[in-house]
Write a protein that holds these residues in place. Structure first.
Motif, PDB file in Angstrom:
ATOM      1  N   TRP A   1       0.828  -1.205   0.000  1.00 34.64           N
ATOM      2  CA  TRP A   1       0.000   0.000   0.000  1.00 34.64           C
ATOM      3  C   TRP A   1       0.868   1.263   0.000  1.00 34.64           C
ATOM      4  O   TRP A   1       0.548   2.252  -0.666  1.00 34.64           O
ATOM      5  CB  TRP A   1      -0.945  -0.010   1.193  1.00 34.64           C
TER       6      TRP A   1
ATOM      7  N   GLU B   1       2.036   1.701  -3.454  1.00 32.79           N
ATOM      8  CA  GLU B   1       0.949   2.190  -4.294  1.00 32.79           C
ATOM      9  C   GLU B   1       0.736   3.690  -4.117  1.00 32.79           C
ATOM     10  O   GLU B   1       0.521   4.424  -5.089  1.00 32.79           O
ATOM     11  CB  GLU B   1      -0.341   1.437  -3.960  1.00 32.79           C
TER      12      GLU B   1
ATOM     13  N   THR C   1      -4.268   1.282 -13.023  1.00 32.46           N
ATOM     14  CA  THR C   1      -5.025   0.677 -11.931  1.00 32.46           C
ATOM     15  C   THR C   1      -4.043  -0.011 -11.004  1.00 32.46           C
ATOM     16  O   THR C   1      -3.337  -0.934 -11.419  1.00 32.46           O
ATOM     17  CB  THR C   1      -6.041  -0.354 -12.459  1.00 32.46           C
TER      18      THR C   1
ATOM     19  N   TRP D   1      -2.763  -1.121  -6.699  1.00 33.84           N
ATOM     20  CA  TRP D   1      -3.127  -1.921  -5.541  1.00 33.84           C
ATOM     21  C   TRP D   1      -4.180  -1.192  -4.714  1.00 33.84           C
ATOM     22  O   TRP D   1      -3.981  -0.057  -4.303  1.00 33.84           O
ATOM     23  CB  TRP D   1      -1.886  -2.191  -4.692  1.00 33.84           C
ATOM     24  N   ASP D   2      -5.293  -1.853  -4.467  1.00 29.33           N
ATOM     25  CA  ASP D   2      -6.385  -1.240  -3.713  1.00 29.33           C
ATOM     26  C   ASP D   2      -6.118  -1.350  -2.211  1.00 29.33           C
ATOM     27  O   ASP D   2      -5.518  -2.324  -1.744  1.00 29.33           O
ATOM     28  CB  ASP D   2      -7.702  -1.936  -4.054  1.00 29.33           C
ATOM     29  N   GLN D   3      -6.588  -0.369  -1.454  1.00 31.20           N
ATOM     30  CA  GLN D   3      -6.329  -0.343  -0.018  1.00 31.20           C
ATOM     31  C   GLN D   3      -6.962  -1.517   0.721  1.00 31.20           C
ATOM     32  O   GLN D   3      -6.525  -1.877   1.817  1.00 31.20           O
ATOM     33  CB  GLN D   3      -6.820   0.971   0.589  1.00 31.20           C
TER      34      GLN D   3
ATOM     35  N   TRP E   1      -7.157  -4.661  -0.511  1.00 34.36           N
ATOM     36  CA  TRP E   1      -6.606  -5.942  -0.939  1.00 34.36           C
ATOM     37  C   TRP E   1      -5.607  -6.432   0.103  1.00 34.36           C
ATOM     38  O   TRP E   1      -4.679  -5.705   0.471  1.00 34.36           O
ATOM     39  CB  TRP E   1      -5.910  -5.810  -2.286  1.00 34.36           C
TER      40      TRP E   1
END
Length: 215
Positions: free
Chosen positions: A102, A105, A118, A120-122, A124
């Motif tokens: 994160w 990212e 797109t 890394w989502d927070q 994931w």
């Protein structure tokens, strides 16, 4: 025991039934209270399946060099897509890895490599990894959560998506039961290194088992 724990035990018994001198290389499971303490600073909740997984075993221990080391990492086999196993991480390592991913990212978002990037989502959360090149992750606050197998450089194009951890483990257990896996020499490893791979003649059957649990 639940269906998930039953299937995990089946896979582990299958591994022990091979004619190899294998030891239990997984760390003992954690209590729910221990898990709560470790994950308390995450910005989301983990699913009950993930709690159950880490209560069963807390990832694989670092044994150093071992001729049969790839086999004990078989819990999350990646042999359809890579010759390198995707290691079941300890919860402590997964937490550390999550924060590293994160943080990376956030740095990347300050200077996007391209307009439609797109990242890394927070939410994931990685549970298994091969040098962060290939990752299994779940999505926080979803219960149950899908399981995504990805190449890190292709985050928006998962190699596979499982409906849940139970569904993924059920696929692996049924492949064990039906004899889809074979023990072969590792052509990229040291002398006498062995790996488990899907029998190439049974790839279509493996795909049908995947669809059975994930359609």
């Amino acid at each position: 025991m639940s269906e998930l724990t039953d299937e995990l035990e089946y896979i582990f018994d299958w591994l022990k039934s091979t004619n190899l001198e294998m030891a239990d290389c997984y760390n003992p499971g954690l209590t729910r209270q221990q898990i709560d303490k470790i994950v308390k600073d995450l910005p989301f909740k983990l699913s009950e399946e993930i709690y159950e997984l880490y209560q069963w075993r807390n990832g694989i221990t670092d044994l150093g060099f071992n001729n049969y080391y790839p086999l004990v990492e078989f819990l999350f086999p990646d042999q359809l897509f890579s010759s390198s196993p995707t290691s079941f991480c300890t919860l402590q390592y997964s937490i550390s890895n999550y924060h590293d991913l994160w943080q990376l990212e956030q740095s990347t978002m300050m200077n996007k490599p391209y307009d439609n990037y797109t990242g890394w989502d927070q939410k994931w959360f990685p549970i298994a990894s091969f040098e962060n090149k290939r990752i299994l992750y779940i999505v926080g606050d979803l219960d149950p959560s899908p399981i995504y197998l990805i190449d890190y450089i292709f985050l928006d194009n998962p190699l596979r998506v499982y409906k849940s951890l139970t569904n993924m483990i059920s696929v692996i257990a049924e492949c064990c039961e039906l004899g889809l896996y074979q023990l072969i020499p590792d052509e990229y490893g040291e002398e006498d290194d062995m790996i488990i791979r899907i029998d190439e003649e049974k790839l279509e059957l493996e795909k049908s088992i995947y669809r059975k649990y994930n359609s």
